[in-house]
Design an enzyme around this catalytic site. Structure first.
Site, PDB file in Angstrom:
ATOM      1  N   GLN A   1     -20.119  -8.949   9.214  1.00  0.00           N
ATOM      2  CA  GLN A   1     -18.657  -9.051   9.232  1.00  0.00           C
ATOM      3  C   GLN A   1     -18.073  -8.367   7.996  1.00  0.00           C
ATOM      4  OE1 GLN A   1     -16.958 -10.138  11.692  1.00  0.00           O
ATOM      5  NE2 GLN A   1     -18.071 -11.744  12.771  1.00  0.00           N
TER       6      GLN A   1
ATOM      7  N   CYS B   1      -3.457  -0.211   8.973  1.00  0.00           N
ATOM      8  CA  CYS B   1      -2.966  -1.595   8.840  1.00  0.00           C
ATOM      9  C   CYS B   1      -1.595  -1.674   9.497  1.00  0.00           C
ATOM     10  CB  CYS B   1      -2.888  -1.996   7.376  1.00  0.00           C
ATOM     11  SG  CYS B   1      -4.480  -2.020   6.544  1.00  0.00           S
TER      12      CYS B   1
ATOM     13  N   GLU C   1     -31.000 -10.446  19.480  1.00  0.00           N
ATOM     14  CA  GLU C   1     -30.132  -9.349  19.044  1.00  0.00           C
ATOM     15  C   GLU C   1     -30.772  -8.028  19.469  1.00  0.00           C
ATOM     16  OE1 GLU C   1     -27.719  -6.679  17.721  1.00  0.00           O
ATOM     17  OE2 GLU C   1     -27.122  -8.793  17.472  1.00  0.00           O
TER      18      GLU C   1
ATOM     19  N   TYR D   1     -26.591 -12.549  20.518  1.00  0.00           N
ATOM     20  CA  TYR D   1     -25.898 -11.522  19.714  1.00  0.00           C
ATOM     21  C   TYR D   1     -25.923 -11.975  18.250  1.00  0.00           C
ATOM     22  CZ  TYR D   1     -23.845 -10.883  24.403  1.00  0.00           C
ATOM     23  OH  TYR D   1     -23.638 -10.745  25.749  1.00  0.00           O
TER      24      TYR D   1
ATOM     25  N   CYS E   1      -1.293   6.716   6.171  1.00  0.00           N
ATOM     26  CA  CYS E   1      -2.264   5.881   6.887  1.00  0.00           C
ATOM     27  C   CYS E   1      -1.535   4.681   7.471  1.00  0.00           C
ATOM     28  CB  CYS E   1      -3.384   5.419   5.948  1.00  0.00           C
ATOM     29  SG  CYS E   1      -4.568   4.294   6.722  1.00  0.00           S
TER      30      CYS E   1
ATOM     31  N   CYS F   1       0.833  -1.203   0.000  1.00  0.00           N
ATOM     32  CA  CYS F   1       0.000   0.000   0.000  1.00  0.00           C
ATOM     33  C   CYS F   1       0.867   1.252   0.000  1.00  0.00           C
ATOM     34  CB  CYS F   1      -0.915  -0.002   1.230  1.00  0.00           C
ATOM     35  SG  CYS F   1      -1.888   1.501   1.409  1.00  0.00           S
TER      36      CYS F   1
ATOM     37  N   CYS G   1     -13.928 -11.810  18.913  1.00  0.00           N
ATOM     38  CA  CYS G   1     -12.946 -10.964  18.232  1.00  0.00           C
ATOM     39  C   CYS G   1     -11.927 -10.409  19.222  1.00  0.00           C
ATOM     40  CB  CYS G   1     -13.638  -9.825  17.487  1.00  0.00           C
ATOM     41  SG  CYS G   1     -14.597  -8.715  18.551  1.00  0.00           S
TER      42      CYS G   1
ATOM     43  N   CYS H   1      -7.968   2.971  -1.405  1.00  0.00           N
ATOM     44  CA  CYS H   1      -7.463   2.038  -0.397  1.00  0.00           C
ATOM     45  C   CYS H   1      -7.554   0.603  -0.913  1.00  0.00           C
ATOM     46  CB  CYS H   1      -8.275   2.174   0.901  1.00  0.00           C
ATOM     47  SG  CYS H   1      -7.915   0.904   2.134  1.00  0.00           S
TER      48      CYS H   1
ATOM     49  N   ASN I   1     -21.775 -14.641  20.017  1.00  0.00           N
ATOM     50  CA  ASN I   1     -20.887 -13.881  19.136  1.00  0.00           C
ATOM     51  C   ASN I   1     -20.924 -12.426  19.584  1.00  0.00           C
ATOM     52  OD1 ASN I   1     -19.233 -13.086  17.009  1.00  0.00           O
ATOM     53  ND2 ASN I   1     -20.923 -12.982  15.554  1.00  0.00           N
TER      54      ASN I   1
END
Length: 375
Positions: A212, A17, A262, A241, A14, A6, A334, A88, A307
Site C-alpha cells: 500500500q 490530485c 498470491e 490476494y 499536474c 501544491c 479499493c 511533489c 483484498n
C-alpha cells in the site's frame, strides 16, 4: 483562484490530485456518502479514518524524460512532454530528498531518458519506495541492459551520496507501451528486500512486490483487521490476494492455521521470509490464483480475507463464498462499485461492519473495509 497545498496543481501542471481544491472534511464526507450509497446504509459504519494530506506517499513512480544533461522526473503532459515533479509534496520526505540526487545520477551514469514519441532512449522510469525507518528502494526501469554496466560502475558513488538506499535494482521493460515495469528484475545490492515496519510487523518488500502506498493507512487497516476478527474464534484463515502477507501475518496467532494466496511469486517469497523470521509454523504462503485455490479446496476455513485489485473478486469467487458455508469474510476494497457487485452475488453474507480509510487523499479513491457475516 485560491492557492492549494501544491504549486504544481495551482499552475495547472499536474492535476493528479483532482480533489485537492476541496476542503479535506468535504473530501471525506463525499467519499463516505459514495461508499455508503453503493455498499449499504444499514450496516454499522464507523467514522472515516483520515490521512495526512501531504507527505504520505511512500512510493514515487517517476517518468524520466528530457535529456541526459537535463532529465525530467515526473509525468507526461497531454503533448507527451515531461513535467518535473521531483518536489511533489505527496511523497515522503526521504523520497523528496532522494529525487534530486537520482537526477544527478542520471547525468553521472549517462542514462539517456526514453523519448516516447521517437521511441528511443533507455531510462523509462525511476521507482523509489521509502520504508517507515527511512530506508529506500530504488529501481531503474530500462528498455535494455545496455546502461547496466554504467549503473553498476557508478552505484558506489550513489550509495555514498544516498546512504538510505539499501536496495537498488534494474527492471527491464523493452516494449513500447504504457506499462510501468517488465517481468525481469536484476538486483544490484547485497540486500534484496526493504523492511517495512508496519503494525508491529517487519514485512519484507521485494522490488516487484505490491505494498500500500500510504504506510500509516496500511497500519490502520491491519490493526482494524485484528480488532474486528479477534473475537470470532477462527481456527483457520485464508488471506486471498495476500500480497506480502500484511493481513495474514496480522491475524496469525498460536493454534490458528493461516494460508496466504498470491499470484506474485516475489510477494510470496517476501511473506514467507517474514513468517519464518517470526517463527510462525502455522502460517504458509502459496503462489497461485485466489479463485482457483478456493474452488479446489476440500473445505472452507472459518474466516476468509480478500483484498483484491480494483476489479473485485468476480462472480466465480463470490459464488463460491456464497455456497461455501464460510461464516465470516473480511473484504478490503479499493473500489466500492465492484465491492457492491460482489456483495450482491453473496446475499447470504451480510455486511455488519464497515469503515472507510482514506488511503488516497486528494482523489476520489479510498480503501473500505467491511466485515461480512453469514445470515
Amino acid at each position: 483562484m485560491t492557492a492549494t497545498l501544491c504549486h504544481h496543481f495551482d499552475a495547472g501542471r499536474c492535476r493528479s490530485c483532482s480533489w485537492l481544491g476541496l476542503p479535506y472534511d468535504a473530501q471525506l464526507d463525499d467519499k463516505q456518502r459514495q461508499v455508503a450509497a453503493l455498499v449499504g446504509t444499514d450496516l454499522a459504519w464507523e467514522a472515516p479514518v483520515a490521512s495526512a494530506q501531504l507527505g504520505f506517499r511512500n512510493k514515487a513512480k517517476m517518468v524520466v524524460t528530457g535529456t541526459v544533461d537535463e532529465p525530467t522526473l515526473g509525468i507526461l503532459d497531454a503533448a507527451g512532454s515531461g513535467v518535473d515533479l521531483r518536489d511533489c509534496p505527496l511523497h515522503t520526505p526521504g523520497i523528496r530528498a532522494a529525487l534530486p540526487l537520482l537526477a544527478d545520477f542520471v547525468r553521472t551514469a549517462a542514462l539517456t531518458p526514453y523519448d516516447v514519441p521517437a521511441r528511443r532512449g533507455e531510462l523509462k522510469h525511476l521507482l523509489v519506495t521509502e520504508s517507515p525507518d527511512g530506508g529506500l528502494m530504488v529501481r531503474f526501469v530500462l528498455r535494455s541492459q545496455e546502461p547496466g554496466a554504467r549503473i553498476r560502475k557508478h552505484l558506489p558513488a550513489l550509495q555514498a551520496a544516498l546512504p538510505a538506499m539499501v536496495v537498488a535494482s534494474v527492471n527491464l521493460q523493452p516494449e513500447h507501451k504504457a506499462v510501468l515495469e517488465g517481468e525481469r528484475e536484476i538486483v544490484l545490492t547485497e540486500q534484496e528486500t526493504l523492511l517495512m515496519r508496519v503494525a508491529g510487523l517487519d514485512l519484507h518488500l521485494r522490488p516487484q512486490s505490491f505494498f500500500q502506498t500510504n504506510t500509516v493507512m496500511a497500519a490502520e487497516l491491519y490493526e482494524r483487521a485484528r480488532a474486528w476478527t479477534g473475537d470470532l474464534a477462527a481456527a483457520s484463515i485464508w488471506d486471498l490476494y495476500c500480497g506480502v502477507g500484511g493481513f495474514a501475518l496480522s491475524l496469525a496467532r498460536p493454534g490458528v492455521a493461516v494460508t496466504g494466496i498470491e499470484v506474485s511469486r516475489e510477494a510470496v517469497a517476501s511473506a514467507s521470509l517474514t513468517a519464518a523470521e517470526l517463527g510462525l509454523s502455522d502460517v504458509r504462503f502459496e503462489a497461485g490464483d485466489a479463485t482457483a485455490y478456493a474452488v479446489r479446496a476440500a473445505a472452507p476455513p472459518d474466516l476468509v480475507v480478500v483484498n483484491p485489485p480494483r476489479r473485485g473478486i468476480g462472480p466465480e469467487l463470490s459464488g463460491w463464498l456464497e455456497s461455501s458455508g464460510v461464516e465470516h469474510v473480511l473484504y478490503s476494497s479499493c473500489n466500492a462499485t465492484t465491492l457492491a457487485a460482489d456483495l450482491a452475488a453473496m446475499p447470504s453474507l451480510r455486511p455488519v461492519r464497515g469503515q472507510l480509510l482514506d488511503m488516497f487523499p486528494n482523489t476520489g479513491h479510498y480503501e473500505v473495509l467491511t466485515l461480512l457475516e453469514r445470515r
